[in-house]
Design a protein around this motif. Structure first.
Motif, PDB file in Angstrom:
ATOM      1  N   LYS A 102       9.713 116.963  -6.289  1.00  0.00           N
ATOM      2  CA  LYS A 102       9.636 115.473  -6.381  1.00  0.00           C
ATOM      3  C   LYS A 102      10.630 115.103  -7.818  1.00  0.00           C
ATOM      4  CE  LYS A 102       5.276 114.735  -4.606  1.00  0.00           C
ATOM      5  NZ  LYS A 102       3.715 114.090  -4.768  1.00  0.00           N
ATOM      6  N   GLY A 103      10.467 115.831  -8.806  1.00  0.00           N
ATOM      7  CA  GLY A 103      11.521 115.489  -9.928  1.00  0.00           C
ATOM      8  C   GLY A 103      13.016 116.077  -9.791  1.00  0.00           C
ATOM      9  N   LEU A 104      13.337 116.597  -8.661  1.00  0.00           N
ATOM     10  CA  LEU A 104      14.820 117.060  -8.446  1.00  0.00           C
ATOM     11  C   LEU A 104      15.711 115.978  -7.662  1.00  0.00           C
ATOM     12  CD1 LEU A 104      14.593 120.514  -7.842  1.00  0.00           C
ATOM     13  CD2 LEU A 104      15.395 119.521 -10.006  1.00  0.00           C
ATOM     14  N   LEU A 105      16.773 115.694  -8.194  1.00  0.00           N
ATOM     15  CA  LEU A 105      17.585 114.809  -7.403  1.00  0.00           C
ATOM     16  C   LEU A 105      18.150 115.304  -5.916  1.00  0.00           C
ATOM     17  CD1 LEU A 105      19.157 111.962  -7.965  1.00  0.00           C
ATOM     18  CD2 LEU A 105      21.216 113.418  -8.558  1.00  0.00           C
ATOM     19  N   PRO A 106      17.747 114.610  -4.872  1.00  0.00           N
ATOM     20  CA  PRO A 106      17.802 115.377  -3.457  1.00  0.00           C
ATOM     21  C   PRO A 106      19.516 115.720  -3.527  1.00  0.00           C
ATOM     22  CG  PRO A 106      16.726 113.557  -3.175  1.00  0.00           C
ATOM     23  CD  PRO A 106      17.280 113.411  -4.630  1.00  0.00           C
ATOM     24  N   GLU A 107      20.234 114.920  -3.840  1.00  0.00           N
ATOM     25  CA  GLU A 107      21.877 115.391  -3.492  1.00  0.00           C
ATOM     26  C   GLU A 107      22.166 116.474  -4.103  1.00  0.00           C
ATOM     27  OE1 GLU A 107      20.686 112.465  -4.666  1.00  0.00           O
ATOM     28  OE2 GLU A 107      20.971 111.159  -3.289  1.00  0.00           O
ATOM     29  N   THR A 108      21.643 117.030  -5.281  1.00  0.00           N
ATOM     30  CA  THR A 108      22.101 118.353  -5.600  1.00  0.00           C
ATOM     31  C   THR A 108      21.470 119.448  -5.216  1.00  0.00           C
ATOM     32  OG1 THR A 108      20.206 117.788  -7.550  1.00  0.00           O
ATOM     33  CG2 THR A 108      22.615 116.962  -7.957  1.00  0.00           C
ATOM     34  N   VAL A 109      20.189 119.098  -4.445  1.00  0.00           N
ATOM     35  CA  VAL A 109      19.409 120.231  -3.934  1.00  0.00           C
ATOM     36  C   VAL A 109      20.003 120.564  -2.355  1.00  0.00           C
ATOM     37  CG1 VAL A 109      17.148 121.100  -3.209  1.00  0.00           C
ATOM     38  CG2 VAL A 109      17.590 119.595  -5.142  1.00  0.00           C
ATOM     39  N   ILE A 110      20.893 119.719  -1.715  1.00  0.00           N
ATOM     40  CA  ILE A 110      21.133 119.769  -0.307  1.00  0.00           C
ATOM     41  C   ILE A 110      22.285 121.066  -0.136  1.00  0.00           C
ATOM     42  CG2 ILE A 110      22.552 118.758   1.288  1.00  0.00           C
ATOM     43  CD1 ILE A 110      21.597 115.910   0.667  1.00  0.00           C
ATOM     44  N   ALA A 111      21.816 121.938   0.749  1.00  0.00           N
ATOM     45  CA  ALA A 111      22.683 123.052   0.903  1.00  0.00           C
ATOM     46  C   ALA A 111      23.163 122.977   2.224  1.00  0.00           C
ATOM     47  CB  ALA A 111      21.615 124.406   0.750  1.00  0.00           C
ATOM     48  N   GLY A 112      23.926 124.162   2.639  1.00  0.00           N
ATOM     49  CA  GLY A 112      24.582 124.093   3.910  1.00  0.00           C
ATOM     50  C   GLY A 112      23.650 124.421   4.961  1.00  0.00           C
ATOM     51  N   LYS A 113      23.841 124.243   6.408  1.00  0.00           N
ATOM     52  CA  LYS A 113      23.261 124.213   7.434  1.00  0.00           C
ATOM     53  C   LYS A 113      22.232 125.610   7.638  1.00  0.00           C
ATOM     54  CE  LYS A 113      26.075 121.258  10.368  1.00  0.00           C
ATOM     55  NZ  LYS A 113      26.618 121.242  11.517  1.00  0.00           N
ATOM     56  N   CYS A 143       6.986 121.080 -22.646  1.00  0.00           N
ATOM     57  CA  CYS A 143       6.151 121.986 -21.915  1.00  0.00           C
ATOM     58  C   CYS A 143       6.523 122.084 -20.502  1.00  0.00           C
ATOM     59  CB  CYS A 143       4.582 121.593 -22.083  1.00  0.00           C
ATOM     60  SG  CYS A 143       3.412 122.566 -21.160  1.00  0.00           S
ATOM     61  N   ILE A 144       6.971 123.192 -19.832  1.00  0.00           N
ATOM     62  CA  ILE A 144       7.401 123.207 -18.632  1.00  0.00           C
ATOM     63  C   ILE A 144       6.284 124.053 -17.717  1.00  0.00           C
ATOM     64  CG2 ILE A 144       9.605 123.363 -19.444  1.00  0.00           C
ATOM     65  CD1 ILE A 144       9.835 126.205 -18.960  1.00  0.00           C
ATOM     66  N   GLN A 145       5.332 124.579 -18.291  1.00  0.00           N
ATOM     67  CA  GLN A 145       4.500 125.387 -17.439  1.00  0.00           C
ATOM     68  C   GLN A 145       3.078 125.608 -18.390  1.00  0.00           C
ATOM     69  OE1 GLN A 145       5.407 129.310 -16.597  1.00  0.00           O
ATOM     70  NE2 GLN A 145       4.819 129.052 -14.502  1.00  0.00           N
ATOM     71  N   ARG A 146       2.119 125.688 -17.456  1.00  0.00           N
ATOM     72  CA  ARG A 146       0.511 125.821 -17.898  1.00  0.00           C
ATOM     73  C   ARG A 146       0.116 126.982 -16.993  1.00  0.00           C
ATOM     74  NH1 ARG A 146      -2.869 121.162 -21.021  1.00  0.00           N
ATOM     75  NH2 ARG A 146      -3.707 123.152 -21.462  1.00  0.00           N
ATOM     76  N   THR A 147      -0.635 127.935 -17.559  1.00  0.00           N
ATOM     77  CA  THR A 147      -1.047 128.982 -16.534  1.00  0.00           C
ATOM     78  C   THR A 147      -2.430 129.556 -17.314  1.00  0.00           C
ATOM     79  OG1 THR A 147       0.393 130.729 -17.646  1.00  0.00           O
ATOM     80  CG2 THR A 147       1.173 129.899 -15.795  1.00  0.00           C
ATOM     81  N   ASP A 150       4.037 119.648 -11.051  1.00  0.00           N
ATOM     82  CA  ASP A 150       3.210 120.485 -11.944  1.00  0.00           C
ATOM     83  C   ASP A 150       3.981 121.505 -12.654  1.00  0.00           C
ATOM     84  OD1 ASP A 150       0.961 119.077 -10.960  1.00  0.00           O
ATOM     85  OD2 ASP A 150       0.837 120.624  -9.164  1.00  0.00           O
ATOM     86  N   GLU A 151       5.003 121.881 -12.439  1.00  0.00           N
ATOM     87  CA  GLU A 151       5.965 122.854 -13.143  1.00  0.00           C
ATOM     88  C   GLU A 151       7.306 122.415 -13.175  1.00  0.00           C
ATOM     89  OE1 GLU A 151       5.714 126.650 -11.416  1.00  0.00           O
ATOM     90  OE2 GLU A 151       3.907 127.088 -12.099  1.00  0.00           O
ATOM     91  N   LEU A 152       7.778 122.743 -14.526  1.00  0.00           N
ATOM     92  CA  LEU A 152       9.435 121.923 -14.820  1.00  0.00           C
ATOM     93  C   LEU A 152      10.259 123.278 -14.879  1.00  0.00           C
ATOM     94  CD1 LEU A 152       8.696 118.957 -17.200  1.00  0.00           C
ATOM     95  CD2 LEU A 152       8.855 119.276 -14.574  1.00  0.00           C
ATOM     96  N   LEU A 153      10.023 124.287 -14.023  1.00  0.00           N
ATOM     97  CA  LEU A 153      10.876 125.351 -14.210  1.00  0.00           C
ATOM     98  C   LEU A 153      12.412 125.314 -14.037  1.00  0.00           C
ATOM     99  CD1 LEU A 153       8.453 128.438 -12.976  1.00  0.00           C
ATOM    100  CD2 LEU A 153       9.064 127.671 -15.518  1.00  0.00           C
ATOM    101  N   TYR A 154      12.551 124.299 -13.164  1.00  0.00           N
ATOM    102  CA  TYR A 154      14.037 123.770 -12.839  1.00  0.00           C
ATOM    103  C   TYR A 154      14.637 123.514 -13.761  1.00  0.00           C
ATOM    104  CZ  TYR A 154      11.598 119.407 -12.083  1.00  0.00           C
ATOM    105  OH  TYR A 154      10.736 118.149 -12.187  1.00  0.00           O
ATOM    106  N   LEU A 155      14.265 123.333 -14.896  1.00  0.00           N
ATOM    107  CA  LEU A 155      15.091 122.766 -16.190  1.00  0.00           C
ATOM    108  C   LEU A 155      15.892 123.873 -16.731  1.00  0.00           C
ATOM    109  CD1 LEU A 155      12.513 120.660 -18.663  1.00  0.00           C
ATOM    110  CD2 LEU A 155      14.417 119.823 -17.048  1.00  0.00           C
TER     111      LEU A 155
END
Length: 308
Positions: free
Chosen positions: A232-243, A130-134, A178-183
């Motif tokens: 909170k459930g994402l690995l910060p190293e993979t989310v880091i982008a450019g300046k 379950c990735i979302q409840r609305t 609360d949502e796992l849409l990033y899967l």
């Protein structure tokens, strides 16, 4: 003398008639009073049916707002209608008396069996996370995701859809978000579950476990700019982008919103109203929970057989 006798007789008759009328009037008044008293007592009994012996509303467990969030109405005032909400609650309880809707959250593994006219057996079954409840009320919905044959599949179901025949919670757990849409932008192994997965039972009275897994993202492009969302459930190293992207993300953030009391008030239902709503359905939900526990005990009990 005859006139005086006639007058005296007429006076006596009038006096007797007045006595009879007074008695009849008093009896009618007393009967009306009794009827009013009985009606008031019946109304008081009906009113007190929703209260306990102390004259207070029944104590509703605090976890009801998390287990049954669909019973709470939409917090937006333009969509509120108390009569419609009450009718929807009665329909929801009637549906729950027919089908067992288990407790599950975003992050739980759920299997749904539903009727489909084009399927070979007129039924189909899908299992996923379950990735979302609305939604709320009869419009409450949830989305399941699974990877089948290297292809991501998502299906949305309405919780009180009459075509649903069975809902099974294979693994009861929560996630950090609360949502796992990033899967959708994560590697497929984090969304792959066997369709014949067996049910994992928790001991009675145990708290729902929180899976603190941190998921990495694949390389860009993504479906959403996840650096703008505080997940909170994402690995910060993979989310880091450019300046430039980080500057945009910093400008997009609104840290003051968590202190905005009016915004929080507009987006939530007051506790008093929640207590009143859940007190309406508390007894029926409690009965359904007890019957569900009895069914679990019956399934877990194995009758011993005699050895010859």
């Amino acid at each position: 003398m005859s006139l005086t006798r006639i007058l005296s007789k007429s006076l006596r008759l009038n006096f007797q008639l007045s006595k009879c009328l007074a008695k009849c009037f008093s009896t009618t008044i007393s009967s009306k009073k009794i009827q009013l008293n009985t009606e008031e007592k019946s109304e008081n009994v009906l009113k007190m049916a929703d209260y306990d012996s102390r004259g207070q509303r029944p104590i509703v467990p605090s976890q009801y707002r998390h287990i049954y969030p669909e019973f709470l109405p939409d917090p937006k005032q333009e969509f509120r209608n108390k009569l419609r909400e009450k009718l929807e609650r009665t329909d929801m309880m009637a549906r729950r008396s027919v089908i067992d809707i288990p407790e599950f959250y975003v992050g739980s593994i759920v299997a749904v069996t539903y009727s489909e006219p084009h399927a070979p057996n007129k039924t189909n079954r899908f299992l996923g996370i379950c990735i979302q409840r609305t939604g709320c009320g009869l419009r409450a919905a949830f989305v399941l995701r699974n990877v089948v044959d290297h292809m991501g599949i998502e299906k949305e179901y309405y919780l009180y859809d009459p075509t649903i025949q069975q809902i099974e919670c294979k693994r009861l757990e929560k996630r950090l978000d609360d949502e796992l849409l990033y899967l959708r932008d994560a590697p497929p192994e984090y969304s792959t579950f066997p369709l014949d997965m067996e049910t994992e039972f928790l001991p009675d009275g145990a708290e729902v476990p929180v899976n603190k897994i941190v998921i990495p993202l694949k390389e860009r492009p993504w479906r959403t700019k996840w650096e703008l969302h505080d997940m909170k459930g994402l690995l910060p190293e993979t989310v880091i982008a450019g300046k430039n992207r980080m500057k945009r993300a910093a400008a997009f953030k609104k840290p003051w919103e968590k202190y905005d009391l009016m915004k929080i008030y507009r987006e939530t239902i007051p506790d008093e109203e929640q207590q009143a709503i859940y007190s309406e359905v508390h007894s029926k939900l409690n009965q359904l929970e007890l019957s569900r526990k009895k069914m679990k005990r019956k399934r877990g009990f194995v009758r011993p057989t005699k050895e010859h």
